[in-house]
Design an enzyme around this catalytic site. Structure first.
Site, PDB file in Angstrom:
ATOM      1  N   LYS A  43      -9.445  10.835 -21.319  1.00  0.00           N
ATOM      2  CA  LYS A  43      -9.809  11.455 -20.037  1.00  0.00           C
ATOM      3  C   LYS A  43      -9.829  12.981 -20.103  1.00  0.00           C
ATOM      4  CE  LYS A  43      -8.534   7.834 -16.758  1.00  0.00           C
ATOM      5  NZ  LYS A  43      -7.846   7.527 -15.508  1.00  0.00           N
TER       6      LYS A  43
ATOM      7  N   ASP B 247     -10.980   8.432  -9.365  1.00  0.00           N
ATOM      8  CA  ASP B 247      -9.749   7.721  -8.990  1.00  0.00           C
ATOM      9  C   ASP B 247      -9.280   8.063  -7.573  1.00  0.00           C
ATOM     10  OD1 ASP B 247      -9.267   6.089 -11.171  1.00  0.00           O
ATOM     11  OD2 ASP B 247      -8.109   7.593 -12.254  1.00  0.00           O
TER      12      ASP B 247
HETATM   13  P1  NAP Z   1       1.523   8.167 -16.034  1.00  0.00           P
HETATM   14  O1  NAP Z   1       0.632   9.349 -16.156  1.00  0.00           O
HETATM   15  O2  NAP Z   1       2.200   7.614 -17.234  1.00  0.00           O
HETATM   16  O3  NAP Z   1       2.651   8.523 -14.928  1.00  0.00           O
HETATM   17  C1  NAP Z   1       3.703   7.629 -14.701  1.00  0.00           C
HETATM   18  C2  NAP Z   1       4.523   8.112 -13.499  1.00  0.00           C
HETATM   19  O4  NAP Z   1       5.542   7.140 -13.252  1.00  0.00           O
HETATM   20  C3  NAP Z   1       5.235   9.445 -13.737  1.00  0.00           C
HETATM   21  O5  NAP Z   1       5.271  10.151 -12.519  1.00  0.00           O
HETATM   22  C4  NAP Z   1       6.637   9.003 -14.177  1.00  0.00           C
HETATM   23  O6  NAP Z   1       7.632   9.939 -13.868  1.00  0.00           O
HETATM   24  C5  NAP Z   1       6.825   7.792 -13.280  1.00  0.00           C
HETATM   25  N1  NAP Z   1       7.815   6.855 -13.820  1.00  0.00           N
HETATM   26  C6  NAP Z   1       7.688   6.084 -14.923  1.00  0.00           C
HETATM   27  N2  NAP Z   1       8.797   5.346 -15.100  1.00  0.00           N
HETATM   28  C7  NAP Z   1       9.656   5.678 -14.089  1.00  0.00           C
HETATM   29  C8  NAP Z   1      10.970   5.257 -13.731  1.00  0.00           C
HETATM   30  N3  NAP Z   1      11.632   4.330 -14.446  1.00  0.00           N
HETATM   31  N4  NAP Z   1      11.523   5.800 -12.623  1.00  0.00           N
HETATM   32  C9  NAP Z   1      10.849   6.716 -11.887  1.00  0.00           C
HETATM   33  N5  NAP Z   1       9.615   7.153 -12.182  1.00  0.00           N
HETATM   34  C10 NAP Z   1       9.016   6.640 -13.276  1.00  0.00           C
HETATM   35  O7  NAP Z   1       0.725   6.937 -15.405  1.00  0.00           O
HETATM   36  P2  NAP Z   1      -0.560   6.968 -14.435  1.00  0.00           P
HETATM   37  O8  NAP Z   1      -1.776   6.877 -15.249  1.00  0.00           O
HETATM   38  O9  NAP Z   1      -0.401   8.061 -13.471  1.00  0.00           O
HETATM   39  O10 NAP Z   1      -0.401   5.553 -13.708  1.00  0.00           O
HETATM   40  C11 NAP Z   1       0.642   5.326 -12.779  1.00  0.00           C
HETATM   41  C12 NAP Z   1       0.460   3.961 -12.139  1.00  0.00           C
HETATM   42  O11 NAP Z   1      -0.763   3.929 -11.405  1.00  0.00           O
HETATM   43  C13 NAP Z   1       0.381   2.824 -13.165  1.00  0.00           C
HETATM   44  O12 NAP Z   1       1.101   1.728 -12.664  1.00  0.00           O
HETATM   45  C14 NAP Z   1      -1.091   2.495 -13.223  1.00  0.00           C
HETATM   46  O13 NAP Z   1      -1.331   1.130 -13.505  1.00  0.00           O
HETATM   47  C15 NAP Z   1      -1.523   2.810 -11.804  1.00  0.00           C
HETATM   48  N6  NAP Z   1      -2.950   3.160 -11.696  1.00  0.00           N
HETATM   49  C16 NAP Z   1      -3.722   2.440 -10.873  1.00  0.00           C
HETATM   50  C17 NAP Z   1      -5.045   2.748 -10.741  1.00  0.00           C
HETATM   51  C18 NAP Z   1      -5.907   1.935  -9.819  1.00  0.00           C
HETATM   52  O14 NAP Z   1      -7.138   2.072  -9.867  1.00  0.00           O
HETATM   53  N7  NAP Z   1      -5.332   1.108  -8.972  1.00  0.00           N
HETATM   54  C19 NAP Z   1      -5.597   3.827 -11.443  1.00  0.00           C
HETATM   55  C20 NAP Z   1      -4.764   4.567 -12.283  1.00  0.00           C
HETATM   56  C21 NAP Z   1      -3.426   4.219 -12.408  1.00  0.00           C
HETATM   57  P3  NAP Z   1       7.970  11.144 -14.887  1.00  0.00           P
HETATM   58  O15 NAP Z   1       6.935  12.212 -14.631  1.00  0.00           O
HETATM   59  O16 NAP Z   1       9.332  11.550 -14.516  1.00  0.00           O
HETATM   60  O17 NAP Z   1       7.874  10.570 -16.280  1.00  0.00           O
END
Ligand code: NAP
Length: 281
Positions: free
Chosen positions: A72, A108
């Site tokens: 990305k 998104d």
């Molecule tokens: P990412 O960049 O890896 O970010 C993950 C986030 O979750 C960070 O803010 C992280 O906090 C937090 N996190 C992870 N484990 C945690 C824990 N145990 N306790 C508290 N916070 C925690 O992932 P992303 O791409 O943003 O995706 C996030 C979610 O959105 C995923 O579940 C993904 O499947 C979903 N998503 C959905 C769509 C859709 O179209 N529906 C699109 C994109 C993503 P830290 O910063 O502290 O590490």
């Protein structure tokens, strides 16, 4: 799928890994529903080769590409132009042709806003929003909510420095908050990965639904499982809620519209996504 011929256009998603992607199912269902002569495939592209894939889009005159991790960010510099959201986020999830130039968009955030409007009739304008998380999905959500007229966008994140970076995307309406802010939010978005299937945190609930206002709306961006522990808590408390399928489908809908110039067949795409997720649950 319609018969593939010499005139069939090719679209796809680049990523690594990418074989699990729901996008082929969703986009091929959409092409078939409107009779658009195109096919969509998953293309495994090794990390660091995203810009080469953009070159392949030019070479093969592909209809369009979706872009997922880890590409990305590195396709940004290979585009001729960026939409405002892709520019602000420094991340592209869709490549399309615009008057002969190869454009990068990030659909998104608008997927979230369109999904709320389309499925729950929620208008963000003037609303106080709270986003939990500060990763790619959270940043896209913060930017889009501010763009849709949110009065405030409060960010909570385990790593506070990242929360500040995300909150800045909402300009003066963005701030970093605490769990106390839950009570005042009209819209609460879980954009953390807590609750995702196949993670050690799958049974954790990242936010306290009991602390939310009774008339607030909760969105969990996770779509696998379809009902996370957080959404189950919202359902049992009677809080309006939505899982991540709507955002997934509406972000794909904007991509489809970029590529075809046609309105996306939302219901068809929604059914295809739910069926595909159901078959892998
Ligand atoms: P990412 O960049 O890896 O970010 C993950 C986030 O979750 C960070 O803010 C992280 O906090 C937090 N996190 C992870 N484990 C945690 C824990 N145990 N306790 C508290 N916070 C925690 O992932 P992303 O791409 O943003 O995706 C996030 C979610 O959105 C995923 O579940 C993904 O499947 C979903 N998503 C959905 C769509 C859709 O179209 N529906 C699109 C994109 C993503 P830290 O910063 O502290 O590490």
């Amino acid at each position: 799928m319609a018969e593939l011929t010499g005139t069939t256009r090719l679209a796809g998603v680049i990523g690594a890994p990418v074989r699990h992607s729901l996008s082929p199912v969703v986009h091929n269902a959409a092409f078939a529903a409107v009779g658009f002569d195109a096919a969509y495939v998953a293309l495994e592209v090794a990390e660091g080769r995203g810009a080469d894939a953009v070159g392949a889009m030019r070479l093969f005159d592909l209809l369009g590409l979706s872009v997922t991790m880890p590409h990305k960010h590195d396709v940004v510099s290979a585009c001729d132009m960026l939409t405002s959201s892709a520019g602000a986020l420094g991340a592209v999830n869709c490549l399309f042709w615009s008057a002969g130039r190869l454009a990068g968009d990030n659909t998104d955030g608008t997927g979230l806003v369109r999904g709320l409007q389309g499925e729950l009739g929620v208008d963000i304008d003037g609303r106080d929003c709270l986003v939990a998380g500060a990763g790619g999905a959270a940043r896209a959500a913060v930017l889009a909510l501010a763009g849709a007229g949110a009065a405030t966008v409060t960010v909570l994140n385990r790593t506070v420095e990242r929360a500040h970076v995300a909150a800045e995307l909402a300009g003066p309406r963005g701030r970093v908050g605490s769990a106390d802010d839950l009570a005042h939010a009209h819209l609460v978005v879980n954009a953390t990965s807590v609750g995702m299937a196949s993670t050690p945190t799958a049974s954790e609930v990242p936010l306290d639904v009991d602390a939310m206002a009774a008339d607030a709306v909760l969105v969990d961006l996770i779509y696998h499982p379809l009902e996370t522990p957080l959404l189950a808590a919202a359902r049992s408390r009677g809080v309006a809620h939505q899982n991540g399928v709507a955002m997934l489908v509406y972000q794909a809908a904007t991509q489809f519209e970029h590529w075809t110039g046609l309105d996306a067949p939302i219901e068809t795409m929604m059914t295809a996504a739910r069926r595909a997720i159901g078959s892998t649950s």
